[in-house]
Design an enzyme around this catalytic site. Structure first.
Site, short mmCIF file in Angstrom:
data_model
loop_
_atom_site.label_atom_id
_atom_site.label_comp_id
_atom_site.label_asym_id
_atom_site.label_seq_id
_atom_site.Cartn_x
_atom_site.Cartn_y
_atom_site.Cartn_z
N ASN A 46 -15.82 14.43 -5.41
CA ASN A 46 -16.50 15.68 -5.08
C ASN A 46 -18.00 15.49 -5.26
O ASN A 46 -18.46 14.73 -6.12
CB ASN A 46 -15.96 16.86 -5.90
CG ASN A 46 -16.03 16.69 -7.39
OD1 ASN A 46 -15.96 15.58 -7.90
ND2 ASN A 46 -16.18 17.79 -8.11
N ILE A 47 -18.74 16.16 -4.40
CA ILE A 47 -20.19 16.06 -4.39
C ILE A 47 -20.74 17.49 -4.40
O ILE A 47 -20.59 18.21 -3.40
CB ILE A 47 -20.69 15.28 -3.16
CG1 ILE A 47 -20.05 13.88 -3.12
CG2 ILE A 47 -22.22 15.18 -3.17
CD1 ILE A 47 -20.28 13.10 -1.84
N GLU A 48 -21.31 17.89 -5.52
CA GLU A 48 -21.80 19.27 -5.66
C GLU A 48 -23.29 19.35 -5.31
O GLU A 48 -24.06 18.42 -5.59
CB GLU A 48 -21.55 19.77 -7.08
CG GLU A 48 -20.06 19.86 -7.36
CD GLU A 48 -19.72 20.43 -8.72
OE1 GLU A 48 -20.63 20.59 -9.57
OE2 GLU A 48 -18.52 20.72 -8.92
N CYS A 57 -15.49 18.71 -1.43
CA CYS A 57 -14.42 18.25 -2.32
C CYS A 57 -14.13 16.76 -2.08
O CYS A 57 -14.43 16.21 -1.02
CB CYS A 57 -13.13 19.02 -2.05
SG CYS A 57 -13.20 20.76 -2.48
N GLU A 59 -11.32 15.31 -1.46
CA GLU A 59 -10.41 15.09 -0.34
C GLU A 59 -11.17 15.02 0.99
O GLU A 59 -10.90 14.20 1.85
CB GLU A 59 -9.38 16.24 -0.23
CG GLU A 59 -8.43 16.33 -1.40
CD GLU A 59 -8.92 17.23 -2.53
OE1 GLU A 59 -10.13 17.24 -2.82
OE2 GLU A 59 -8.07 17.93 -3.11
N CYS A 90 -7.83 22.68 -2.69
CA CYS A 90 -8.30 24.02 -2.33
C CYS A 90 -7.84 24.35 -0.91
O CYS A 90 -7.42 23.47 -0.15
CB CYS A 90 -9.82 24.12 -2.46
SG CYS A 90 -10.73 23.44 -1.06
N CYS A 93 -9.55 22.40 2.00
CA CYS A 93 -9.08 21.01 2.16
C CYS A 93 -7.69 20.94 2.76
O CYS A 93 -7.38 20.02 3.52
CB CYS A 93 -9.11 20.28 0.82
SG CYS A 93 -10.79 19.88 0.31
N1 THU Z 1 -12.56 20.10 -6.13
C1 THU Z 1 -12.19 18.97 -5.44
O1 THU Z 1 -13.02 18.08 -5.20
N2 THU Z 1 -10.89 18.86 -5.05
C2 THU Z 1 -9.90 19.72 -5.38
O2 THU Z 1 -8.74 19.51 -5.00
C3 THU Z 1 -10.21 20.90 -6.18
C4 THU Z 1 -11.66 21.18 -6.39
C5 THU Z 1 -13.94 20.19 -6.63
C6 THU Z 1 -14.87 21.13 -5.93
C7 THU Z 1 -15.90 21.40 -7.01
O3 THU Z 1 -16.87 20.38 -7.00
C8 THU Z 1 -15.11 21.30 -8.31
O4 THU Z 1 -13.93 20.59 -7.98
C9 THU Z 1 -14.75 22.62 -8.93
O5 THU Z 1 -14.16 23.46 -8.02
#
Ligand code: THU
Length: 141
Positions: A46-48, A57, A59, A90, A93
């Site tokens: 994941n890259i925020e 996310c 995925e 989520c 995804c």
């Molecule tokens: N996130 C994912 O990368 N994959 C998931 O299946 C659930 C959520 C990430 C998004 C965000 O950066 C962090 O988790 C919290 O929601």
């Protein structure tokens, strides 16, 4: 009898990918490993982003990497976070994976490395898809 592929290695690659997570806001680190039909693996994390909604996310990082490299057929995706339990994908995804990968195996990995395999269709029943768009196209021509 069909033999279910071993996803242990895929789970391990997802755990490695998690190390590269960029999650300075949620501190919820996620790793994914996507298995292609030719047994190649594309990983993602994941890259925020500071304007939170632009976050991607793990995925979607993995599947966008694979699609952009010309891969179009997939078998499974493994996903792991720092949560000791299983991490479900989520809603966004689920749709992206269904559109681009179809009804693949979704391998949830918990903190102990144990896996739980679900078909993507069971996570996204009655999915919207290209077929819906095609039906209306026919009607208007
Ligand atoms: N996130 C994912 O990368 N994959 C998931 O299946 C659930 C959520 C990430 C998004 C965000 O950066 C962090 O988790 C919290 O929601």
């Amino acid at each position: 009898m069909a033999v279910r592929p071993a996803y242990k290695q895929l789970a391990q690659l997802a755990m490695l990918a998690k190390k590269r997570a960029h999650a300075p806001y949620s501190h919820f680190r996620v790793g994914a490993a996507l298995l292609t039909s030719e047994n190649e693996v594309y990983t993602g994390c994941n890259i925020e982003i500071s304007t939170y909604a632009l976050t991607v996310c793990a995925e979607r990082t993995a599947i966008f990497k694979a699609i952009s490299e010309g891969r179009t057929k997939f078998k499974a995706i493994a996903v792991v976070s720092d949560d000791p339990g299983y991490t479900p994908p989520c809603g966004a995804c689920r749709q992206v994976l269904m559109d681009l990968a179809g009804n693949i195996d979704f391998v949830m990995v918990n903190g102990r490395g144990a896996t739980k395999v679900l078909k993507l269709k069971s996570l996204l029943p009655h999915a919207f898809g290209q077929k819906n768009l095609e039906r209306t196209k026919k009607r208007h021509h």
